[in-house]
Scaffold this active site. Structure first.
Site, mmCIF file in Angstrom:
data_model
loop_
_atom_site.group_PDB
_atom_site.id
_atom_site.type_symbol
_atom_site.label_atom_id
_atom_site.label_comp_id
_atom_site.label_asym_id
_atom_site.label_seq_id
_atom_site.Cartn_x
_atom_site.Cartn_y
_atom_site.Cartn_z
ATOM 1 N N LYS A 197 0.845 -1.209 0.000
ATOM 2 C CA LYS A 197 0.000 0.000 0.000
ATOM 3 C C LYS A 197 0.874 1.250 0.000
ATOM 4 C CE LYS A 197 -3.808 -2.494 2.112
ATOM 5 N NZ LYS A 197 -4.749 -2.705 3.214
ATOM 6 N N GLN A 200 -4.968 -1.606 9.618
ATOM 7 C CA GLN A 200 -4.820 -2.931 9.012
ATOM 8 C C GLN A 200 -5.320 -4.012 9.965
ATOM 9 O OE1 GLN A 200 -3.848 -3.290 5.860
ATOM 10 N NE2 GLN A 200 -3.736 -5.517 5.764
ATOM 11 N N ASP A 240 -11.342 2.218 3.717
ATOM 12 C CA ASP A 240 -11.564 0.768 3.659
ATOM 13 C C ASP A 240 -13.034 0.431 3.411
ATOM 14 O OD1 ASP A 240 -9.325 -0.890 3.923
ATOM 15 O OD2 ASP A 240 -9.201 -0.599 6.094
HETATM 16 N N1 L34 Z 1 -7.991 -2.736 7.245
HETATM 17 N N2 L34 Z 1 -7.232 -4.848 6.690
HETATM 18 C C1 L34 Z 1 -7.717 -3.642 6.296
HETATM 19 N N3 L34 Z 1 -7.938 -3.336 5.000
HETATM 20 C C2 L34 Z 1 -7.670 -4.252 4.030
HETATM 21 O O1 L34 Z 1 -7.939 -3.955 2.752
HETATM 22 C C3 L34 Z 1 -7.145 -5.493 4.389
HETATM 23 N N4 L34 Z 1 -6.796 -6.439 3.454
HETATM 24 C C4 L34 Z 1 -7.002 -7.852 3.747
HETATM 25 C C5 L34 Z 1 -6.347 -8.112 5.128
HETATM 26 N N5 L34 Z 1 -6.557 -7.038 6.092
HETATM 27 C C6 L34 Z 1 -6.962 -5.781 5.738
HETATM 28 C C7 L34 Z 1 -5.727 -6.301 2.614
HETATM 29 O O2 L34 Z 1 -5.124 -5.256 2.484
HETATM 30 C C8 L34 Z 1 -6.263 -8.518 2.602
HETATM 31 N N6 L34 Z 1 -5.446 -7.469 2.008
HETATM 32 C C9 L34 Z 1 -4.470 -7.669 1.013
HETATM 33 C C10 L34 Z 1 -3.738 -6.607 0.461
HETATM 34 C C11 L34 Z 1 -2.749 -6.822 -0.494
HETATM 35 C C12 L34 Z 1 -2.485 -8.094 -0.937
HETATM 36 C C13 L34 Z 1 -3.207 -9.139 -0.413
HETATM 37 C C14 L34 Z 1 -4.184 -8.942 0.557
HETATM 38 C C15 L34 Z 1 -1.391 -8.297 -1.925
HETATM 39 O O3 L34 Z 1 -0.678 -7.373 -2.268
HETATM 40 N N7 L34 Z 1 -1.198 -9.546 -2.405
HETATM 41 C C16 L34 Z 1 -0.122 -9.895 -3.330
HETATM 42 C C17 L34 Z 1 0.916 -10.787 -2.646
HETATM 43 C C18 L34 Z 1 1.458 -10.218 -1.395
HETATM 44 C C19 L34 Z 1 2.465 -11.116 -0.700
HETATM 45 O O4 L34 Z 1 3.524 -11.359 -1.301
HETATM 46 O O5 L34 Z 1 2.193 -11.613 0.402
HETATM 47 C C20 L34 Z 1 -0.718 -10.682 -4.491
HETATM 48 O O6 L34 Z 1 -0.126 -10.668 -5.572
HETATM 49 O O7 L34 Z 1 -1.769 -11.315 -4.280
#
Ligand code: L34
Length: 293
Positions: free
Chosen positions: A52, A96, A119
């Site tokens: 983010k 988060q 969010d």
């Molecule tokens: N308050 N909490 C709040 N807001 C959110 O919007 C979230 N979420 C979920 C968990 N808790 C939260 C996220 O940000 C899930 N989530 C989230 C954000 C980004 C990614 C996955 C979940 C992401 O960037 N995924 C990458 C891989 C990341 C890694 O290497 O671990 C992908 O390519 O899927």
């Protein structure tokens, strides 16, 4: 079979946001400013919040990361939320999740000023979303809608089956897809752990959304030929062949399901990056005070 590349689409949309930010700055105004509160050292949360902050840099937003140890008290966290609510330089912020067990997530979410709740987790935004009123849409459902829309996947009249009923994914996505709206008008079936004969339900899906948090849960025999598969799961499983000792997999058995699918999201690089990009869109909306309450 088409791979729905969330990473590439994220880059495209972030370039569009960057141009909007350039225009804001050209007018002499300040860029959007997102703050994120990260409690503790959960490695997954660190990775997500890191993405983010990096995305803010890419689109030209200011960002502030407020890091606190696991030992923070609920009152201390609520005081940080209040400071961010009151800070005129902060357009929107997130706390988060998950939070440590001694902190009541509901209480923290309720303390966020809905106007800064990028969010979309505050009940006021959730309720407004459910009624079809202007609201911040939660990032993951919004990211899924964008992924479908920008890949030309029609939802109107389609049978969508959602597996998982969480407050941040399954439930709001079901509401959004069944609305009378551009990316709505679907017939939605919500399924969960108490669903009888789950495979009979998932096999009827034109669009299948997996959001249950169980690695490789959706197998090839649970989908019909030509299905569109949206895999919201991000699970870290052991993999001795990797340097890190682990790898990410979704809730869908990708290798088995992909050959039957018309289109499918990969993990990583599917819904995850779209979640982050949807948060950037909400922050731009917050800067413009686009949503009137
Ligand atoms: N308050 N909490 C709040 N807001 C959110 O919007 C979230 N979420 C979920 C968990 N808790 C939260 C996220 O940000 C899930 N989530 C989230 C954000 C980004 C990614 C996955 C979940 C992401 O960037 N995924 C990458 C891989 C990341 C890694 O290497 O671990 C992908 O390519 O899927």
């Amino acid at each position: 079979m088409v791979v729905l590349d969330g990473k590439a689409l994220s880059t495209t949309i972030k370039n569009e946001i960057r141009q909007e930010v350039d225009q804001i700055i050209a007018k002499g105004d300040r860029p959007p400013h997102l703050a994120a509160v990260l409690v503790g050292n959960n490695p997954a949360s660190e990775a997500y919040v890191g993405n983010k902050v990096r995305s803010c840099e890419q689109v030209g937003f200011s960002s502030t990361l407020v890091r606190r140890p696991e030992s923070i008290t609920e009152d201390e966290l609520l005081a940080i939320v209040q400071d961010l609510n009151d800070d005129p330089e902060i357009d929107g912020f997130i706390v988060q999740l998950p939070l440590p067990d001694h902190i009541n997530e509901e209480k923290v979410t309720l303390a966020i000023n809905p106007k800064k709740d990028v969010d979309g987790f505050h009940p006021l935004n959730f309720g407004r979303m459910a009624q079809g009123l202007p609201a911040y849409l939660p990032a993951t459902p919004q990211g899924v809608l964008l992924l479908l829309e920008r890949n030309g996947i029609e939802t109107s009249g389609q049978h969508v089956v959602i597996v998982g009923r969480s407050n941040i994914v399954g439930t709001p996505l079901g509401i959004l897809l069944s609305r009378k709206d551009k990316m709505g008008n679907a017939t939605v079936t919500m399924t969960h752990s108490r669903t009888r004969d789950l495979a009979a339900e998932t096999r009827r899906a034109d669009i299948l959304v997996a959001a249950i948090g169980i690695p490789n849960f959706i197998s090839a025999d649970m989908v019909k030929e030509g299905v569109v598969v949206i895999d919201v799961g991000i699970n870290r499983i052991a993999d001795a062949s990797r340097k890190s000792g682990s790898r990410l997999v979704g809730d869908v058995d990708y290798d088995a399901v992909a050959p039957k699918a018309k289109a499918i999201t990969p993990v990583p690089g599917g819904v995850g990056p779209m979640t982050v990009t949807a948060l950037m869109l909400n922050t731009l909306k917050a800067r413009r005070k686009e949503i009137r309450y």
